[in-house]
Write a protein that holds these residues in place. Structure first.
Motif, mmCIF file in Angstrom:
data_model
loop_
_atom_site.group_PDB
_atom_site.id
_atom_site.type_symbol
_atom_site.label_atom_id
_atom_site.label_comp_id
_atom_site.label_asym_id
_atom_site.label_seq_id
_atom_site.Cartn_x
_atom_site.Cartn_y
_atom_site.Cartn_z
ATOM 1 N N GLN A 75 0.263 1.003 -5.111
ATOM 2 C CA GLN A 75 -0.714 1.916 -4.504
ATOM 3 C C GLN A 75 -1.872 1.152 -3.864
ATOM 4 O O GLN A 75 -2.333 1.507 -2.774
ATOM 5 C CB GLN A 75 -1.251 2.879 -5.559
ATOM 6 C CG GLN A 75 -0.259 3.966 -5.913
ATOM 7 C CD GLN A 75 -0.710 4.796 -7.092
ATOM 8 O OE1 GLN A 75 -1.879 4.756 -7.466
ATOM 9 N NE2 GLN A 75 0.198 5.540 -7.688
ATOM 10 N N VAL A 76 -2.341 0.099 -4.541
ATOM 11 C CA VAL A 76 -3.463 -0.676 -4.007
ATOM 12 C C VAL A 76 -3.050 -1.364 -2.706
ATOM 13 O O VAL A 76 -3.779 -1.355 -1.717
ATOM 14 C CB VAL A 76 -3.964 -1.715 -5.045
ATOM 15 C CG1 VAL A 76 -4.945 -2.697 -4.403
ATOM 16 C CG2 VAL A 76 -4.632 -1.005 -6.232
ATOM 17 N N GLU A 77 -1.844 -1.942 -2.707
ATOM 18 C CA GLU A 77 -1.380 -2.629 -1.501
ATOM 19 C C GLU A 77 -1.212 -1.648 -0.339
ATOM 20 O O GLU A 77 -1.537 -1.947 0.812
ATOM 21 C CB GLU A 77 -0.060 -3.348 -1.784
ATOM 22 C CG GLU A 77 0.222 -4.491 -0.823
ATOM 23 C CD GLU A 77 1.210 -4.142 0.261
ATOM 24 O OE1 GLU A 77 1.243 -4.856 1.277
ATOM 25 O OE2 GLU A 77 1.943 -3.158 0.091
ATOM 26 N N GLU A 78 -0.738 -0.461 -0.665
ATOM 27 C CA GLU A 78 -0.595 0.592 0.351
ATOM 28 C C GLU A 78 -1.965 0.921 0.956
ATOM 29 O O GLU A 78 -2.101 1.122 2.167
ATOM 30 C CB GLU A 78 0.017 1.836 -0.306
ATOM 31 C CG GLU A 78 0.605 2.842 0.665
ATOM 32 C CD GLU A 78 1.246 4.014 -0.076
ATOM 33 O OE1 GLU A 78 0.970 5.149 0.315
ATOM 34 O OE2 GLU A 78 1.992 3.780 -1.055
ATOM 35 N N SER A 79 -2.990 0.962 0.102
ATOM 36 C CA SER A 79 -4.349 1.246 0.577
ATOM 37 C C SER A 79 -4.832 0.156 1.536
ATOM 38 O O SER A 79 -5.404 0.450 2.581
ATOM 39 C CB SER A 79 -5.320 1.358 -0.599
ATOM 40 O OG SER A 79 -4.980 2.460 -1.410
ATOM 41 N N PHE A 80 -4.600 -1.113 1.176
ATOM 42 C CA PHE A 80 -4.996 -2.211 2.071
ATOM 43 C C PHE A 80 -4.290 -2.082 3.424
ATOM 44 O O PHE A 80 -4.888 -2.319 4.475
ATOM 45 C CB PHE A 80 -4.667 -3.571 1.441
ATOM 46 C CG PHE A 80 -5.789 -4.133 0.605
ATOM 47 C CD1 PHE A 80 -6.875 -4.754 1.198
ATOM 48 C CD2 PHE A 80 -5.755 -4.042 -0.782
ATOM 49 C CE1 PHE A 80 -7.914 -5.276 0.432
ATOM 50 C CE2 PHE A 80 -6.781 -4.556 -1.565
ATOM 51 C CZ PHE A 80 -7.864 -5.175 -0.955
ATOM 52 N N ARG A 81 -3.029 -1.698 3.398
ATOM 53 C CA ARG A 81 -2.281 -1.543 4.649
ATOM 54 C C ARG A 81 -2.865 -0.421 5.507
ATOM 55 O O ARG A 81 -3.016 -0.557 6.719
ATOM 56 C CB ARG A 81 -0.807 -1.233 4.357
ATOM 57 C CG ARG A 81 0.015 -2.444 3.982
ATOM 58 C CD ARG A 81 1.468 -2.013 3.767
ATOM 59 N NE ARG A 81 2.235 -3.107 3.192
ATOM 60 C CZ ARG A 81 2.930 -3.985 3.900
ATOM 61 N NH1 ARG A 81 2.927 -3.916 5.218
ATOM 62 N NH2 ARG A 81 3.621 -4.932 3.308
ATOM 63 N N VAL A 82 -3.173 0.711 4.855
ATOM 64 C CA VAL A 82 -3.711 1.873 5.587
ATOM 65 C C VAL A 82 -5.082 1.538 6.172
ATOM 66 O O VAL A 82 -5.336 1.757 7.359
ATOM 67 C CB VAL A 82 -3.792 3.107 4.665
ATOM 68 C CG1 VAL A 82 -4.565 4.241 5.330
ATOM 69 C CG2 VAL A 82 -2.394 3.585 4.294
#
Length: 365
Positions: A75-82
């Protein structure tokens, strides 16, 4: 941040982002669901971009975010991507329970932002695949859950690999003495921020309690689930064995259900969570540790099949619903032995949980 649907910052973002941008260490007391990931991801991306625009070239891993679970790491990595959609920074997750080969291949290509669980990080570092000597920003996320899961020793090992000159951000939902000690060993003159104290339950959550014998809990669960609008629902048990029993019972009755807990492989947990999010499972039965970091939009129902013996845990559990201003319902099944737990919860939250009654017609199978 219009792409993400944000129009104004949450309280933790409002307090944390300026501190991070000032280059100061941060000690933040904030629960999951308060928007804390954006509170560190957005300013860190901004700092990385400012360096780039100033012509400062950095090779190697710049940001390390340490999380207790694979689910949270993803989830955290997804946030960085977004949030970094229009920036050219590379990010990836590494965690155990899956082959290390693809992770090693990606690391060798070079990475700016690494989100990792402690065990796999230490394994790959021992193999010489990860170097953190150029690291500039370190984030420890959900520190209290690291403590619960027995990862503090691993966290201390990771700390020895980091350069002394760095900016460190420390997030925890609770601040027991052991967590304070850990924070003191990581942070330098930190700014402290706190939001949504653990004793508070969202006003948008409709709480209700049923007094029921231990033997009748399964009947009560079936009776409630006759209402097809109770979908999807996250059910909590205190033990891994209890989670498996409830999931098995529900599947026998034709209800799509799965259990997630610490004894399940990472693959099994991720598959169950994915199916739940996609609507393929009506019910997800979880222990507290496995459920931490579950971030599901529009989750309207949480059922405490067993009352937690730590009152703060109740607040975390029901905080899975009623997020971002949405309404939710938290139902608790209380047997005779658990009444003291309910009193402790009501004392902590300052809220009297309404008691309801129901006629049981279902027969457990």
């Amino acid at each position: 941040m219009t792409d993400t649907g944000y129009s104004q910052p949450t309280p933790i973002q409002e307090k944390a982002i300026p501190v991070v941008l000032q280059g100061k260490d941060l000690l933040a007391c904030a629960q999951t669901g308060t928007g804390k990931t954006a509170g560190f991801a957005i300013p860190l991306l901004q700092l990385l971009q400012a360096d780039r625009e100033a012509g400062i070239r950095n090779n190697g891993i710049q940001v390390l975010v340490l999380t207790p679970t694979r689910e949270l790491a993803i989830q955290v990595e997804e946030s960085f991507r977004v949030y970094g959609k229009y920036l050219q920074f590379s990010s990836m997750t590494i965690f155990g329970g899956v082959s290390a080969v693809p992770q090693v291949q990606a690391l060798r290509k070079g990475i700016d932002i690494l989100i990792a669980t402690p065990g796999r990080l230490l394994d790959l570092a021992a193999q010489g695949e990860i170097r953190l000597d150029k690291l500039r920003y370190f984030v420890l996320d959900e520190a209290d859950r690291m403590l619960d899961m027995g990862f503090v020793h691993d966290v201390r090992k990771v700390l020895k690999m980091l350069p002394a000159k760095r900016q460190s951000l420390f997030f925890s939902a609770t601040m027991p003495a052991e967590i304070r000690q850990l924070a003191d060993s990581i942070l330098y003159k930190p700014q402290q921020v706190a939001v949504a104290p653990v004793s508070s339950t969202a006003e948008t959550i409709d709480q209700v309690i049923f007094h029921v014998s231990k033997e009748e809990k399964r009947n009560l669960l079936l009776e409630l689930l006759k209402d097809k609008s109770i979908n999807p629902v996250l059910i909590f048990t205190r033990t891994k064995y209890g989670a498996d029993k409830v999931a098995k019972f529900l599947k026998k009755t034709g209800i799509t259900a799965a259990a997630i807990h610490g004894d399940k492989s990472q693959g099994q947990r991720q598959q169950a969570l994915g199916q739940f999010k996609e609507g393929k499972l009506r019910v997800l039965v979880a222990t507290d540790i496995a459920a931490r970091g579950i971030d599901i939009d529009d989750l309207a129902w949480v059922i405490n099949f067993e009352i937690p013996n730590v009152p703060e845990t109740y607040v975390h559990r029901i905080g899975r619903t009623g997020r971002a201003g949405a309404s939710g319902t938290a139902v608790s099944f209380c047997d005779q032995e658990e009444r003291a737990y309910v009193k402790a919860i009501e004392k902590l939250t300052g809220v009297r949980i309404p008691v309801r009654q129901i006629e049981l017609s279902a027969t457990a199978v």
